[in-house]
Write a protein that holds these residues in place. Sequence first.
Motif, short mmCIF file in Angstrom:
data_model
loop_
_atom_site.label_atom_id
_atom_site.label_comp_id
_atom_site.label_asym_id
_atom_site.label_seq_id
_atom_site.Cartn_x
_atom_site.Cartn_y
_atom_site.Cartn_z
N UNK A 128 -94.38 22.26 -3.67
CA UNK A 128 -93.29 21.90 -4.57
C UNK A 128 -93.73 21.97 -6.02
N UNK A 129 -92.75 22.05 -6.91
CA UNK A 129 -92.98 21.97 -8.35
C UNK A 129 -91.93 21.04 -8.95
N UNK A 130 -92.34 20.31 -9.96
CA UNK A 130 -91.41 19.38 -10.61
C UNK A 130 -92.04 18.06 -10.96
N UNK A 131 -93.25 17.81 -10.46
CA UNK A 131 -93.98 16.61 -10.83
C UNK A 131 -93.31 15.32 -10.40
N UNK A 132 -93.76 14.23 -11.02
CA UNK A 132 -93.26 12.92 -10.65
C UNK A 132 -91.77 12.77 -10.93
N UNK A 133 -91.30 13.35 -12.03
CA UNK A 133 -89.87 13.26 -12.35
C UNK A 133 -89.03 13.99 -11.32
N UNK A 134 -89.46 15.19 -10.95
CA UNK A 134 -88.73 15.94 -9.94
C UNK A 134 -88.70 15.23 -8.60
N UNK A 135 -89.80 14.59 -8.26
CA UNK A 135 -89.85 13.85 -7.00
C UNK A 135 -88.92 12.64 -7.04
N UNK A 175 -97.13 29.12 -0.22
CA UNK A 175 -98.32 28.86 -1.02
C UNK A 175 -98.57 29.97 -2.05
N UNK A 176 -98.38 31.21 -1.65
CA UNK A 176 -98.55 32.30 -2.61
C UNK A 176 -97.55 32.16 -3.77
N UNK A 177 -96.33 31.76 -3.47
CA UNK A 177 -95.33 31.57 -4.52
C UNK A 177 -95.74 30.45 -5.46
N UNK A 178 -96.32 29.38 -4.90
CA UNK A 178 -96.79 28.29 -5.76
C UNK A 178 -97.92 28.76 -6.67
N UNK A 179 -98.73 29.70 -6.21
CA UNK A 179 -99.78 30.24 -7.08
C UNK A 179 -99.17 30.98 -8.28
N UNK A 180 -98.06 31.68 -8.04
CA UNK A 180 -97.33 32.31 -9.16
C UNK A 180 -96.88 31.23 -10.13
N UNK A 181 -96.32 30.16 -9.60
CA UNK A 181 -95.84 29.05 -10.42
C UNK A 181 -96.96 28.47 -11.28
#
Length: 305
Positions: A128-135, A175-181
């Motif tokens: 996931x992406x978005x940090x504590x606020x996104x969570x 996981x590969x997509x998260x590496x792009x992120x």
Amino acid sequence: MTAIEPGKTRIGWIGTGVMGHSMCGHLIDAGYQATVYNRSPEKTQGLVDKGATAVDSPRAVAENSDVVFTIVGFPSDVRQVMLGEGGVLEGSREGMVLVDMTTSDPSLAIEIAEAAKAIGVQAIDAPVSGGDLGARNAALSIMIGGDAETVRRIDPLFQLMGKTIVYQGGPGSGQHTKMVNQTLIASGMIAICEGLLYAHKVGLDIPTVLKSVSSGAAGSWSLSNLAPRMINGDFDPGFFVEHFLKDMKIALDEASKRNLALPGLALGYQLYHAVAAQGHRRDGTQSLILALAKLNGFDWKNENR
């Protein structure tokens, strides 16, 4: 596995830290029965107060669940929790679904998916992406790899945690997509810090500057959400520096396997090592501004008051 439904589908959750606690809480609030585990048991208390049951091992989580989510620190933690003694696979049975939401090695995601499939279990990688606020706000971006039909069936659970939920392909694709992120973020964070340092040194009012640049071509999630924290001296972790270092190392290793040069990412990796060396390993990624200010001979916390 039957259709996903509150009151019937039993949820397991492993990893109740900065992000995992909120993510699991959304599922409980929606009516799902949850069994939880964390290496530091006290971090499960807020979820227990909501009605979750705490157990003493990942295996016990699996034994009491239909869908098990994990979000832990490092690939070594994922391996231990999933494949190790007393791990999730030991307690799994045919028809279950395992969802790892940790940012981890793509190759490990494939290994877990293959081991799970051998016993009739589906394993999904969904960082996931978005940090504590996104969570907290159930606004995460969720990047998913694995069996497409399984992903479709458990989508109601993803919908409770995120706003941007995209299937990327087979095991490891999430996981590969998260590496792009993370590659995008690494260079972007350098640019944000350099922009703020420039504004400070030429005497501009930085919040006023942000009003102009945040909505223009330079706008980004990091600029809108992390630059204000830098200005306010808030370096609490929405995402730990040490975890970002782990992510960048995975991306660089994957790039190296493919003879791919990523100099921007490599620079970010080195600069964040400086952040860690200055004592900010457990601070948020926005603490990069402290290291770059120090490189320029001043203390951001004191001069930016």
